[in-house]
Design an enzyme around this catalytic site. Structure first.
Site, PDB file in Angstrom:
ATOM      1  N   ASN A   9       1.046  -1.273  -0.015  1.00 44.61           N
ATOM      2  CA  ASN A   9       0.050  -0.093   0.176  1.00 44.61           C
ATOM      3  C   ASN A   9       0.746   1.185   0.058  1.00 44.61           C
ATOM      4  O   ASN A   9       1.352   1.427   1.033  1.00 44.61           O
ATOM      5  CB  ASN A   9      -0.945   0.001   1.437  1.00 44.61           C
ATOM      6  CG  ASN A   9      -1.700   1.209   1.527  1.00 44.61           C
ATOM      7  OD1 ASN A   9      -1.822   1.984   0.538  1.00 44.61           O
ATOM      8  ND2 ASN A   9      -2.347   1.332   2.602  1.00 44.61           N
ATOM      9  N   LYS A  11       0.241   4.224  -0.389  1.00 45.72           N
ATOM     10  CA  LYS A  11      -0.340   5.489   0.220  1.00 45.72           C
ATOM     11  C   LYS A  11      -0.191   6.451  -0.683  1.00 45.72           C
ATOM     12  O   LYS A  11      -0.226   6.418  -1.869  1.00 45.72           O
ATOM     13  CB  LYS A  11      -0.129   5.732   1.648  1.00 45.72           C
ATOM     14  CG  LYS A  11      -0.202   4.434   2.527  1.00 45.72           C
ATOM     15  CD  LYS A  11       0.217   4.662   4.085  1.00 45.72           C
ATOM     16  CE  LYS A  11       0.171   3.377   4.694  1.00 45.72           C
ATOM     17  NZ  LYS A  11       0.061   3.581   6.190  1.00 45.72           N
ATOM     18  N   HIS A  95      -9.362   0.982   5.133  1.00 43.24           N
ATOM     19  CA  HIS A  95      -8.157   1.132   5.781  1.00 43.24           C
ATOM     20  C   HIS A  95      -8.411   2.023   6.812  1.00 43.24           C
ATOM     21  O   HIS A  95      -8.994   3.246   6.787  1.00 43.24           O
ATOM     22  CB  HIS A  95      -7.158   1.777   4.751  1.00 43.24           C
ATOM     23  CG  HIS A  95      -5.942   1.863   5.272  1.00 43.24           C
ATOM     24  ND1 HIS A  95      -5.332   2.656   6.276  1.00 43.24           N
ATOM     25  CD2 HIS A  95      -4.780   0.847   4.936  1.00 43.24           C
ATOM     26  CE1 HIS A  95      -3.897   2.349   6.387  1.00 43.24           C
ATOM     27  NE2 HIS A  95      -3.795   1.290   5.587  1.00 43.24           N
ATOM     28  N   GLU A  97      -6.780   4.467   7.950  1.00 42.72           N
ATOM     29  CA  GLU A  97      -6.608   6.089   7.700  1.00 42.72           C
ATOM     30  C   GLU A  97      -7.689   6.621   7.204  1.00 42.72           C
ATOM     31  O   GLU A  97      -8.121   7.788   7.451  1.00 42.72           O
ATOM     32  CB  GLU A  97      -5.117   6.224   6.693  1.00 42.72           C
ATOM     33  CG  GLU A  97      -4.095   6.033   7.939  1.00 42.72           C
ATOM     34  CD  GLU A  97      -2.982   5.411   6.754  1.00 42.72           C
ATOM     35  OE1 GLU A  97      -2.801   5.633   5.579  1.00 42.72           O
ATOM     36  OE2 GLU A  97      -1.852   5.014   7.411  1.00 42.72           O
ATOM     37  N   GLU A 167      -5.242  -5.163  10.613  1.00 45.26           N
ATOM     38  CA  GLU A 167      -4.108  -4.290  10.777  1.00 45.26           C
ATOM     39  C   GLU A 167      -4.468  -3.344  12.125  1.00 45.26           C
ATOM     40  O   GLU A 167      -5.541  -2.551  12.258  1.00 45.26           O
ATOM     41  CB  GLU A 167      -4.148  -3.335   9.779  1.00 45.26           C
ATOM     42  CG  GLU A 167      -3.857  -3.714   8.522  1.00 45.26           C
ATOM     43  CD  GLU A 167      -3.312  -2.893   7.250  1.00 45.26           C
ATOM     44  OE1 GLU A 167      -2.400  -3.119   6.794  1.00 45.26           O
ATOM     45  OE2 GLU A 167      -4.053  -1.734   7.265  1.00 45.26           O
ATOM     46  N   GLY A 173       2.595   2.206  10.679  1.00 43.46           N
ATOM     47  CA  GLY A 173       3.447   3.327  10.534  1.00 43.46           C
ATOM     48  C   GLY A 173       4.052   3.510  11.777  1.00 43.46           C
ATOM     49  O   GLY A 173       4.716   4.799  11.980  1.00 43.46           O
ATOM     50  N   SER A 212       3.429  -2.313  10.279  1.00 46.94           N
ATOM     51  CA  SER A 212       5.171  -2.189  10.441  1.00 46.94           C
ATOM     52  C   SER A 212       5.627  -3.531  10.070  1.00 46.94           C
ATOM     53  O   SER A 212       6.636  -4.020  10.759  1.00 46.94           O
ATOM     54  CB  SER A 212       5.315  -1.594  11.843  1.00 46.94           C
ATOM     55  OG  SER A 212       4.977  -0.381  12.187  1.00 46.94           O
TER      56      SER A 212
END
Ligand code: PEP
Length: 258
Positions: A9, A11, A95, A97, A167, A173, A212
Site C-alpha cells: 500500500n 498510500k 483502511h 486511515e 491491521e 506506521g 510495520s
C-alpha cells in the site's frame, strides 16, 4: 494450502520517476510463484503508468479505495469500474486511515466492498482496533463489528472472492508490531467468526497481517497458521524491503506453513 498474498500500500507517496525506479527493481526480482501472489496499490493517478509498466509481469495492481457509488455527482471519488477498466485486480477498502480521516463507518465500508466485487475486483477489507480498544479489552468486539457489517451486507459467500487484512491501528506506521501471539489470536478469531457462517469459506479465506511489517519480522509473522501474507505500508516503498518480505512469504510457503 491458501496462496499467500503480499500487497504493498503505497498510500500518498511516489512520483512518476520514483515509481518507475521502484517497479523496475521489483520486476527484476519477483518472478512469480504458485505460492505467493504480489500486488502494489499506488495512488490512483499513477495507475495507468504502473499497470503499463507491469504488463506481463507477475505483479498485480490494486486501488487504495473506491466509491460505493457507480457513477454520478461524487466529486473526487473513483468508481470500482474505473479501477477495473484501468487494469486493477484488487482494491483496499476500510483502511484505518480512511476510517479515521474520512469517517468511513462499517456500513459505508460494506457498500464499498460490494461495489468492488460488482466491478470484478477483489476487495482487501481492512479491520483492526485502536490502542485504547486493545487496552480496554475491546479488540475482538471492534474487529467483529467491522467484519460482521460486511458479512451481513454482502453474505459470507462473497468472502470466497475477498481478502481480509488485520491491521491493528496502533501498529500502522509506528514501528510497533503486534507480537506473534497477539496477531495469531486475532487472525484465529477472524477465521472462526467467518467459519461460524461457513467453515468452507473460512478455510479458503486469505487473512493478511498489516502493521510495520519489515523483512526481518515477516518470517515470524508469516509462519503463524492463520496469517496468509501481509499488507505492507512503509516497507513497500523500498524495493529491497518489499522484495525481502515477498521472499519471506515464499520461504514460509515452501515450508508448508502458511
Ligand atoms: C498500512 O497502512 O496498511 C500499513 C500496514 O502500514 P505500515 O506497514 O507502514 O505500518
Amino acid at each position: 494450502m491458501r496462496k499467500a498474498l503480499v500487497a504493498g500500500n503505497w498510500k500518498m507517496n511516489g512520483s512518476l520517476a520514483a515509481n518507475r525506479e521502484l517497479l523496475s527493481a521489483l520486476s527484476g526480482a519477483i518472478h512469480g510463484s504458485d505460492a505467493v501472489a504480489v500486488a502494489v496499490c499506488p495512488p490512483a493517478v499513477y495507475l495507468p503508468d504502473v499497470v503499463s509498466q507491469l504488463q506481463g509481469k507477475p505483479i498485480s495492481v490494486g486501488g487504495q479505495d473506491c466509491s460505493d457509488e457507480t457513477a454520478g455527482a461524487f466529486t473526487g471519488e473513483i468508481a470500482a469500474d474505473m479501477l477495473k477498466e484501468l487494469g486493477c485486480e484488487y482494491v483496499i477498502v476500510g483502511h484505518s486511515e480512511r476510517r479515521a480521516r474520512q469517517q468511513e463507518d462499517s456500513a459505508w465500508v460494506a457498500r464499498k466492498f460490494i461495489a468492488a466485487q460488482s466491478a470484478g475486483l477483489v476487495p482487501i477489507l481492512c479491520v483492526g482496533e485502536q490502542l485504547d480498544d486493545r487496552e480496554a479489552g475491546r479488540t475482538e468486539a471492534v474487529v467483529a463489528e467491522q467484519l460482521d457489517a460486511v458479512l451481513d451486507a454482502a453474505g459470507v459467500a462473497a468472502f470466497d472472492r475477498a481478502v481480509v487484512a488485520y491491521e491493528p491501528v496502533w501498529a500502522i506506521g509506528t514501528g510497533l508490531t503486534a507480537s506473534p501471539e497477539q496477531a495469531a489470536e486475532v487472525h484465529a478469531f477472524i477465521r472462526a467468526r467467518v467459519a461460524g457462517r461457513d467453515p468452507r469459506v473460512a478455510d479458503g479465506l486469505r487473512i493478511l497481517y498489516g502493521g510495520s511489517v519489515k523483512a526481518d519480522n515477516a518470517p515470524g509473522l508469516f509462519s503463524l497458521p492463520d496469517i496468509d501474507g501481509g499488507l505492507i505500508g512503509g516497507a513497500s516503498l523500498d524495493a529491497d524491503s518489499f522484495i525481502g518480505i515477498v521472499n519471506a512469504a515464499a520461504a514460509v510457503q515452501a515450508q508448508g506453513n502458511v
